[in-house]
Scaffold this motif. Structure first.
Motif, short mmCIF file in Angstrom:
data_model
loop_
_atom_site.label_atom_id
_atom_site.label_comp_id
_atom_site.label_asym_id
_atom_site.label_seq_id
_atom_site.Cartn_x
_atom_site.Cartn_y
_atom_site.Cartn_z
N UNK A 1 -7.08 -7.23 -2.86
CA UNK A 1 -7.02 -8.64 -3.27
C UNK A 1 -8.27 -9.01 -4.06
N UNK A 2 -9.43 -8.52 -3.63
CA UNK A 2 -10.67 -8.80 -4.35
C UNK A 2 -10.66 -8.19 -5.74
N UNK A 3 -10.20 -6.94 -5.84
CA UNK A 3 -10.12 -6.29 -7.15
C UNK A 3 -9.14 -7.01 -8.06
N UNK A 4 -8.02 -7.43 -7.53
CA UNK A 4 -7.02 -8.15 -8.33
C UNK A 4 -7.57 -9.47 -8.84
N UNK A 5 -8.37 -10.16 -8.01
CA UNK A 5 -8.95 -11.44 -8.44
C UNK A 5 -9.92 -11.24 -9.60
N UNK A 6 -10.71 -10.18 -9.54
CA UNK A 6 -11.66 -9.91 -10.62
C UNK A 6 -10.92 -9.50 -11.89
N UNK A 7 -9.88 -8.71 -11.74
CA UNK A 7 -9.05 -8.34 -12.90
C UNK A 7 -8.44 -9.57 -13.56
#
Length: 260
Positions: free
Chosen positions: A9-15
């Motif tokens: 979820x954190x990676x997706x938010x940064x993407x």
């Protein structure tokens, strides 16, 4: 530590922030128990997604190499991220400032590896022997999350890497004393920063030695052909559309870049 889903979820938010140019919340605010291990795994997941979309890793960047920045981040060591091929520019480039959210620019040296390098005992001399050449570089840093940021936020956000501009004169690692390379950074004709490469941990190759030691327990290291940014020896300068940047490295030449 975070669960696999929370890391994703954190990676997706940064993407999403990178794509929309709208910052996301700091991961540390959403998950206060986030660890450094979590943060580097979020970074890896972000990089994997960018690679799946067609990007290629061409090197690594090292950040927080100055004592002042480490103290500000409450860290006792640098951090690192990856360099992607779609964020690689050269002297004379015209770069769209709108590619970034709030870009800033730093003066560095880039090491291009002539051979693979790994091992828990890596030292500066090992880095120099394994380096094919060194050249001037400008790093554009950018934040995809809100501020203020904890160190885990910066690491998860690929160590704030935005892009790199290479230029100037290519030199062999033993051709000059790399500690004494100086540079001035001009923005729209005004010198904003000056610095000396010894400001990077005493030697600009020291960060690379640290990185190799850091990657050793993970079974990693630097690869032949990797471009590695050793760390900034000036403070970051805010940049915007219309800016013209000129970094003068004296005997090592210069880099000119403009933003539109």
């Amino acid at each position: 530590m975070l669960s696999n889903q929370q890391r994703q979820d954190a990676a997706d938010a940064i993407l999403a922030a990178e794509k929309t140019r709208i910052v996301c919340s700091q991961p540390s605010q959403t998950w206060p128990d986030m660890t450094l291990e979590d943060a580097y795994d979020v970074q890896r997941r972000w990089a994997d997604a960018r690679i799946a979309a067609g990007a290629k890793i061409v090197g690594r960047k090292i950040g927080l190499t100055s004592r002042a920045m480490q103290q500000a981040s409450k860290m006792t060591e640098p951090d690192y991220g990856v360099i992607l091929d779609d964020a690689l520019f050269y002297d004379g480039a015209r770069i769209s400032a709108g590619t970034f959210i709030k870009p800033r620019l730093e003066v560095e040296l880039a090491f291009v590896m002539g051979e693979d390098l790994s091992g828990a005992g890596c030292q500066v001399h090992d880095v120099l022997r394994a380096t094919e050449f060194v050249q001037p570089a400008l790093e554009i840093i950018d934040y995809r999350t809100e501020v203020p940021r904890q160190i885990v936020d910066t690491i998860a956000d690929n160590a704030a890497f935005g892009a790199v501009v290479l230029g100037g004169r290519v030199i062999e690692p033993f051709e000059v004393d790399l500690r004494w390379i100086g540079a001035s950074l001009s923005q729209n004709g005004v010198i904003e920063e000056t610095g000396l490469s010894a400001g990077v941990m005493g030697h600009p190759a020291a960060g690379l030695a640290w990185l190799v030691r850091k990657l050793a327990p993970l079974g990693g290291g630097l690869k032949k052909g990797d471009i590695v940014l050793g760390g900034s020896f000036t403070r970051p300068v805010d940049i915007a559309s219309g800016d013209v940047i000129f970094a003068d490295y004296g005997p090592l030449g210069a880099i000119g870049v403009s933003f539109e």
